[in-house]
Design a protein around this motif. Structure first.
Motif, PDB file in Angstrom:
ATOM      1  N   VAL A 135       0.709  -1.215  -0.081  1.00  0.00           N
ATOM      2  CA  VAL A 135       0.183   0.098   0.039  1.00  0.00           C
ATOM      3  C   VAL A 135       0.915   1.453   0.031  1.00  0.00           C
ATOM      4  CG1 VAL A 135      -1.632   1.452   1.382  1.00  0.00           C
ATOM      5  CG2 VAL A 135      -1.850  -1.282   1.208  1.00  0.00           C
ATOM      6  N   GLY A 136       0.637   2.212  -0.804  1.00  0.00           N
ATOM      7  CA  GLY A 136       1.339   3.395  -1.081  1.00  0.00           C
ATOM      8  C   GLY A 136       2.423   3.363  -2.018  1.00  0.00           C
ATOM      9  N   GLY A 137       3.486   4.034  -1.843  1.00  0.00           N
ATOM     10  CA  GLY A 137       4.761   4.185  -2.748  1.00  0.00           C
ATOM     11  C   GLY A 137       4.886   5.226  -3.534  1.00  0.00           C
ATOM     12  N   THR A 138       3.911   6.385  -3.325  1.00  0.00           N
ATOM     13  CA  THR A 138       4.047   7.754  -3.891  1.00  0.00           C
ATOM     14  C   THR A 138       5.152   8.685  -3.152  1.00  0.00           C
ATOM     15  OG1 THR A 138       2.221   8.355  -2.562  1.00  0.00           O
ATOM     16  CG2 THR A 138       1.760   7.619  -4.878  1.00  0.00           C
ATOM     17  N   ASP A 139       5.622   9.716  -3.618  1.00  0.00           N
ATOM     18  CA  ASP A 139       6.290  10.531  -2.835  1.00  0.00           C
ATOM     19  C   ASP A 139       5.739  10.942  -1.508  1.00  0.00           C
ATOM     20  OD1 ASP A 139       8.116  10.562  -4.894  1.00  0.00           O
ATOM     21  OD2 ASP A 139       7.792  12.502  -5.615  1.00  0.00           O
ATOM     22  N   LYS A 140       4.597  11.260  -1.386  1.00  0.00           N
ATOM     23  CA  LYS A 140       3.827  11.448  -0.310  1.00  0.00           C
ATOM     24  C   LYS A 140       3.802  10.257   0.838  1.00  0.00           C
ATOM     25  CE  LYS A 140       0.025  14.196   1.323  1.00  0.00           C
ATOM     26  NZ  LYS A 140      -1.273  14.531   0.907  1.00  0.00           N
ATOM     27  N   TYR A 141       3.726   9.007   0.175  1.00  0.00           N
ATOM     28  CA  TYR A 141       3.480   7.887   1.144  1.00  0.00           C
ATOM     29  C   TYR A 141       4.345   6.830   0.707  1.00  0.00           C
ATOM     30  CZ  TYR A 141      -1.026   9.915   2.282  1.00  0.00           C
ATOM     31  OH  TYR A 141      -2.008  10.686   2.815  1.00  0.00           O
ATOM     32  N   PRO A 142       5.915   7.040   0.902  1.00  0.00           N
ATOM     33  CA  PRO A 142       6.806   5.770   0.469  1.00  0.00           C
ATOM     34  C   PRO A 142       6.645   4.682   1.577  1.00  0.00           C
ATOM     35  CG  PRO A 142       7.837   7.657   1.916  1.00  0.00           C
ATOM     36  CD  PRO A 142       6.351   8.185   1.431  1.00  0.00           C
ATOM     37  N   LEU A 143       7.052   3.747   0.772  1.00  0.00           N
ATOM     38  CA  LEU A 143       6.855   2.492   1.416  1.00  0.00           C
ATOM     39  C   LEU A 143       7.414   2.528   2.911  1.00  0.00           C
ATOM     40  CD1 LEU A 143       7.351  -0.047  -1.241  1.00  0.00           C
ATOM     41  CD2 LEU A 143       5.508   0.816  -0.670  1.00  0.00           C
ATOM     42  N   THR A 144       6.892   1.687   3.987  1.00  0.00           N
ATOM     43  CA  THR A 144       7.527   1.925   5.371  1.00  0.00           C
ATOM     44  C   THR A 144       8.471   0.763   5.731  1.00  0.00           C
ATOM     45  OG1 THR A 144       5.778   0.550   6.388  1.00  0.00           O
ATOM     46  CG2 THR A 144       5.321   2.895   5.948  1.00  0.00           C
ATOM     47  N   LYS A 145       9.231   1.002   6.822  1.00  0.00           N
ATOM     48  CA  LYS A 145       9.892  -0.012   7.489  1.00  0.00           C
ATOM     49  C   LYS A 145       9.375  -1.316   7.684  1.00  0.00           C
ATOM     50  CE  LYS A 145      13.882   2.404   9.365  1.00  0.00           C
ATOM     51  NZ  LYS A 145      13.989   3.590   9.907  1.00  0.00           N
ATOM     52  N   GLN A 146       7.987  -1.130   8.309  1.00  0.00           N
ATOM     53  CA  GLN A 146       7.109  -2.248   8.539  1.00  0.00           C
ATOM     54  C   GLN A 146       6.934  -3.172   7.086  1.00  0.00           C
ATOM     55  OE1 GLN A 146       6.933   0.858   9.759  1.00  0.00           O
ATOM     56  NE2 GLN A 146       5.538   0.821  11.575  1.00  0.00           N
ATOM     57  N   GLN A 147       6.710  -2.513   6.276  1.00  0.00           N
ATOM     58  CA  GLN A 147       6.571  -2.968   4.960  1.00  0.00           C
ATOM     59  C   GLN A 147       7.820  -3.873   4.355  1.00  0.00           C
ATOM     60  OE1 GLN A 147       4.496   0.440   2.844  1.00  0.00           O
ATOM     61  NE2 GLN A 147       2.901  -0.640   2.249  1.00  0.00           N
ATOM     62  N   LEU A 148       8.920  -3.245   4.478  1.00  0.00           N
ATOM     63  CA  LEU A 148      10.183  -3.836   4.215  1.00  0.00           C
ATOM     64  C   LEU A 148      10.165  -5.120   5.051  1.00  0.00           C
ATOM     65  CD1 LEU A 148      12.787  -3.806   2.854  1.00  0.00           C
ATOM     66  CD2 LEU A 148      13.635  -2.484   4.875  1.00  0.00           C
ATOM     67  N   LYS A 149      10.047  -5.028   6.385  1.00  0.00           N
ATOM     68  CA  LYS A 149      10.153  -6.083   7.060  1.00  0.00           C
ATOM     69  C   LYS A 149       9.005  -7.118   6.787  1.00  0.00           C
ATOM     70  CE  LYS A 149      10.278  -7.020  11.945  1.00  0.00           C
ATOM     71  NZ  LYS A 149       9.857  -6.617  13.261  1.00  0.00           N
ATOM     72  N   SER A 150       7.865  -7.026   6.397  1.00  0.00           N
ATOM     73  CA  SER A 150       6.898  -7.902   6.124  1.00  0.00           C
ATOM     74  C   SER A 150       7.161  -8.469   4.812  1.00  0.00           C
ATOM     75  CB  SER A 150       5.406  -7.087   6.142  1.00  0.00           C
ATOM     76  OG  SER A 150       5.208  -6.880   7.439  1.00  0.00           O
ATOM     77  N   ASN A 151       7.960  -7.698   3.934  1.00  0.00           N
ATOM     78  CA  ASN A 151       8.162  -8.181   2.477  1.00  0.00           C
ATOM     79  C   ASN A 151       9.359  -9.242   2.571  1.00  0.00           C
ATOM     80  OD1 ASN A 151       7.429  -6.687  -0.339  1.00  0.00           O
ATOM     81  ND2 ASN A 151       6.696  -5.831   1.732  1.00  0.00           N
ATOM     82  N   ILE A 152      10.335  -8.956   3.526  1.00  0.00           N
ATOM     83  CA  ILE A 152      11.332  -9.996   3.751  1.00  0.00           C
ATOM     84  C   ILE A 152      10.806 -11.130   4.322  1.00  0.00           C
ATOM     85  CG2 ILE A 152      13.377 -10.494   5.158  1.00  0.00           C
ATOM     86  CD1 ILE A 152      14.100  -7.081   4.823  1.00  0.00           C
ATOM     87  N   TRP A 153       9.915 -10.974   5.282  1.00  0.00           N
ATOM     88  CA  TRP A 153       9.270 -12.366   6.054  1.00  0.00           C
ATOM     89  C   TRP A 153       8.490 -13.177   4.974  1.00  0.00           C
ATOM     90  CZ3 TRP A 153       4.399 -14.469   6.479  1.00  0.00           C
ATOM     91  CH2 TRP A 153       4.346 -15.513   7.620  1.00  0.00           C
TER      92      TRP A 153
END
Ligand SMILES: [Zn+2]
Length: 219
Positions: A135-153
């Motif tokens: 969810v997100g990805g725009t300049d205003k809503y860059p991907l979050t650290k939590q998303q990074l962690k969940s993608n890795i998981w």
């Protein structure tokens, strides 16, 4: 003694951080019509004829939705047919876009459809890949650290479950043109993508190095 207790505490907290991830099922509509349209897509776009919408995943494709909210992102995938589909346009499938997984900004992982059903998220490679949208990805809503962690998981979860050869960002899909996995029949059907960003991919790749995924073809 106390030192050992602290170390044990640290390890258990660390371990629980690693394993306390869960997948929440939140299904999009996958009725008989969507199944029929999926089989039609496999036949029309890939010349693959089969009596079910199933795939054997060998690739993970990471994305962002560019939609700032979970609900807005979910709604984009929910319905069976593309919102503005015109059945009079020949050879363009009415099957709506979809993804097996959607990761909210707080890191919650939603499973939107059976993992081994074909989603429509990447030209040429849907027949072999599992999609992970963020969810997100725009300049205003860059991907979050939590998303990074969940993608890795999630990559860990999927790579342990299936024979995954490739982990790619959506922006890299075009590099598979001419590759044996590339099945799209229409040379004119391409879209330019930047998601989920090179920095995000670099971080996920670094954290999942142990799987030794194959390198993305170079042009
Ligand atoms: Zn994408």
């Amino acid at each position: 003694m106390r030192k050992i207790a602290y170390i044990a505490l640290f390890i258990s907290v660390f371990w629980s951080c690693q394993v306390q991830q869960t997948i929440v099922d939140r299904p999009i509509v996958f009725d008989d019509e969507r199944i029929a349209l999926t089989k039609e897509y496999l036949l029309q776009r890939y010349n693959v004829e089969q009596n079910n919408p199933e795939i054997k995943p060998t690739m993970i494709v990471l994305h962002w939705t560019a939609i700032p909210t979970l609900e807005g992102s979910f709604d984009a995938f929910k319905d069976t047919k593309l919102p503005n589909w015109r059945p009079d346009i020949e050879n363009v499938s009415g099957l709506n876009v979809s993804t097996q997984f959607l990761v909210d900004r707080d890191g919650t992982i939603y499973r939107l459809m059976p993992e081994n059903y074909m989603g429509r998220h990447v030209i040429g490679l849907n027949h072999c890949s599992i999609g992970v949208e963020n969810v997100g990805g725009t300049d205003k809503y860059p991907l979050t650290k939590q998303q990074l962690k969940s993608n890795i998981w999630l990559v860990n979860y999927l790579a342990e479950k299936y024979n995954i050869d490739y982990l790619i960002g959506h922006y890299e899909y075009i590099l598979f043109e001419g590759h044996p996995l590339w099945l799209e029949v229409d040379d004119g059907y391409r879209t330019e993508k930047t998601d989920p960003g090179t920095d995000f991919m670099k971080k996920v790749r670094k954290a999942t190095k142990k799987f030794n995924f194959k390198p993305v073809p170079s042009k």
